[in-house]
Design an enzyme around this catalytic site. Structure first.
Site, mmCIF file in Angstrom:
data_model
loop_
_atom_site.group_PDB
_atom_site.id
_atom_site.type_symbol
_atom_site.label_atom_id
_atom_site.label_comp_id
_atom_site.label_asym_id
_atom_site.label_seq_id
_atom_site.Cartn_x
_atom_site.Cartn_y
_atom_site.Cartn_z
ATOM 1 N N MET A 322 22.887 -19.271 5.756
ATOM 2 C CA MET A 322 23.240 -18.749 7.069
ATOM 3 C C MET A 322 23.083 -19.813 8.150
ATOM 4 O O MET A 322 22.016 -20.420 8.271
ATOM 5 C CB MET A 322 22.327 -17.560 7.389
ATOM 6 C CG MET A 322 22.567 -16.943 8.744
ATOM 7 S SD MET A 322 24.075 -15.985 8.783
ATOM 8 C CE MET A 322 23.656 -14.661 7.661
ATOM 9 N N CYS A 385 28.629 -17.486 3.488
ATOM 10 C CA CYS A 385 27.176 -17.660 3.555
ATOM 11 C C CYS A 385 26.427 -16.357 3.326
ATOM 12 O O CYS A 385 26.963 -15.265 3.475
ATOM 13 C CB CYS A 385 26.780 -18.244 4.911
ATOM 14 S SG CYS A 385 27.182 -17.162 6.311
ATOM 15 N N CYS A 386 25.165 -16.506 2.940
ATOM 16 C CA CYS A 386 24.169 -15.431 2.957
ATOM 17 C C CYS A 386 22.862 -16.099 3.364
ATOM 18 O O CYS A 386 22.885 -17.217 3.883
ATOM 19 C CB CYS A 386 24.074 -14.718 1.610
ATOM 20 S SG CYS A 386 23.658 -15.782 0.220
ATOM 21 N N ALA A 387 21.725 -15.466 3.161
ATOM 22 C CA ALA A 387 20.466 -16.048 3.634
ATOM 23 C C ALA A 387 20.215 -17.419 3.025
ATOM 24 O O ALA A 387 19.810 -18.358 3.715
ATOM 25 C CB ALA A 387 19.314 -15.100 3.326
#
Length: 442
Positions: A322, A385-387
């Site tokens: 992220m 994206c992700c974390a």
């Protein structure tokens, strides 16, 4: 679709009569329910007091009865600020929830205010006399004044800008402080009131489905295990808060935060985080979940400290964690699959497909993410994206690779993604979800 809905709402006339009806209903209910809680508390022979020793140094400031009383004016005006029926109804339901939550607390664990108020004369004395005609020193935590202040502050801040907005913030702080300087409340009533106020805002978001209506009991054993773990964490933090009190009472904040996350895994899903179309979590979610969100952000940075930058996968699609600032060149768009963290990528095309952390995304979510990738890819190179950029986003890119014909099957797609970002975490359950999402029946 969202733009069309917003246009239709803007075209509606202000619901003046409905606003008046809500005021006529909630005004008397406020005094009746508050008075009932006072009466019930007065029947106890003795009531406990929860106050810190340092509170004896808080000065009594008679003129602060003016901002204290002014919340009634804000309350009445707030209904007529609302521009359309949905906004009005959600605001009214927040106020109703505030009353119900506070009165329920007053009845379940009544407390007493313990300081002696000095004699006051003049206009300020008259205002105190009127107040004491219906307000007794029993209804303490949470301070209903503070609960209502949060709801009203959010509503007025929505419509005021510039110097007027600054004035609102200053006056709202005065109202908050006045509950102490008028000798109406002990300190414990303020943080509990803030917590209850944000719960009311969270329960009734201005747009979208209220979180409790999103409940869908899941059969995924992993989600139930995670819900149980977060529930256990909340219980472990609750023990010192109850036994030690004092400073330990601040642990009630992470207790509430972990309870909400437990509910997310048990059935509320991503609705708990109230992620908006601009990539930010709703304000109420940010406040209520702040302890969890802070830990999640730190965790994401620790796990990705050796690979902080996104990596290219294929044909302008990049994969990474992220972003917390502007995207690095040449990226111009973002597909965000993270539910729990706000995405700050100003000046870019953006699509959000929120998915819960630590569990395998549903096939429908992966399909939606793949479609968003293909849609935004025409704008230029984009970040998925992700974390961490290791699981949810990786599965989404793999799904896109299969659906777009760039990979023969799910195994080949995962191999392509793994070659670009070796640290990805995709197991057999992810492969099955990717196959279903991509229509791969092999």
């Amino acid at each position: 679709m969202a733009t069309l809905a917003a246009t239709r709402l803007a075209a509606q006339p202000r619901p003046w009569r409905r606003a008046l009806l809500w005021l006529v209903l909630l005004g008397p209910f406020f005094f009746a329910s508050y008075g009932f809680a006072n009466w019930m508390a007065s029947r106890h022979a003795e009531l406990p007091v929860m106050a810190f020793a340092w509170e004896t140094r808080i000065p009594f400031v008679p003129w602060t009865i003016v901002p204290y009383w002014s919340i009634d004016l804000f309350y009445a005006i707030s209904f007529f600020l609302c521009r359309h029926r949905l906004e009005l109804d959600r605001h009214a339901l927040r106020l109703l929830s505030a009353q119900l939550i506070a009165v329920a607390c007053f009845l379940l664990w009544p407390l007493r205010f313990s300081f002696e108020r000095p004699e006051i004369s003049g206009v300020f004395g008259w205002l105190f006399d009127v107040l004491l005609g219906f307000d007794k020193p029993f209804n303490q935590a949470p301070s209903l004044h503070i609960v209502l202040l949060i709801v009203l502050w959010v509503k007025f801040a929505q419509y005021l800008h510039g110097a007027w907005r600054l004035l609102l913030h200053v006056w709202a702080v005065l109202i908050g402080v006045s509950v102490l300087t008028t000798f109406q409340h002990h300190f414990i009533d303020i943080p509990t009131g803030l917590l209850a106020g944000w719960v009311c805002v969270w329960l009734w978001p201005e747009q979208g489905t209220p979180p409790l209506r999103a409940w869908h009991a899941v059969r995924d054993a992993r989600r139930w295990r995670l819900a149980a773990l977060y529930l256990l964490g909340a219980a472990l933090l609750l023990v010192p808060a109850v036994l030690l009190r004092g400073v330990a009472l601040w642990l009630l904040w992470p207790v509430v935060s972990l309870l909400l996350v437990a509910l997310a895994y048990a059935g509320l899903g991503t609705a708990v985080f109230q992620k908006r179309a601009d990539g930010r979590l709703g304000m109420a979610a940010r406040w209520l979940l702040a302890p969890y969100l802070g830990a999640a952000w730190v965790n994401s940075r620790l796990w990705t400290r050796r690979v902080p930058q996104p990596v290219p996968v294929m044909d302008g699609v990049w994969l990474g964690r992220m972003p917390c600032a502007a995207l690095p060149a040449p990226l111009v768009a973002t597909v965000d699959t993270c539910a729990e963290l706000s995405c700050r990528a100003p000046g870019t095309e953006y699509a959000s497909v929120p998915m819960l952390d630590l569990v395998v995304p549903a096939a429908g979510q992966l399909r939606e993410a793949a479609e968003a990738i293909e849609r935004l890819r025409v704008q230029g190179p984009l970040l998925v994206c992700c974390a961490l950029g290791y699981s949810r986003s990786a599965a989404s890119v793999a799904t896109w690779l299969v659906r777009s014909g760039r990979a023969a099957d799910a195994d080949a797609a995962v191999a392509i993604v793994r070659a670009a970002r070796p640290g990805i975490v995709l197991g057999m359950a992810h492969l099955r979800a990717i196959r279903v999402a991509a229509g791969d029946h092999r």
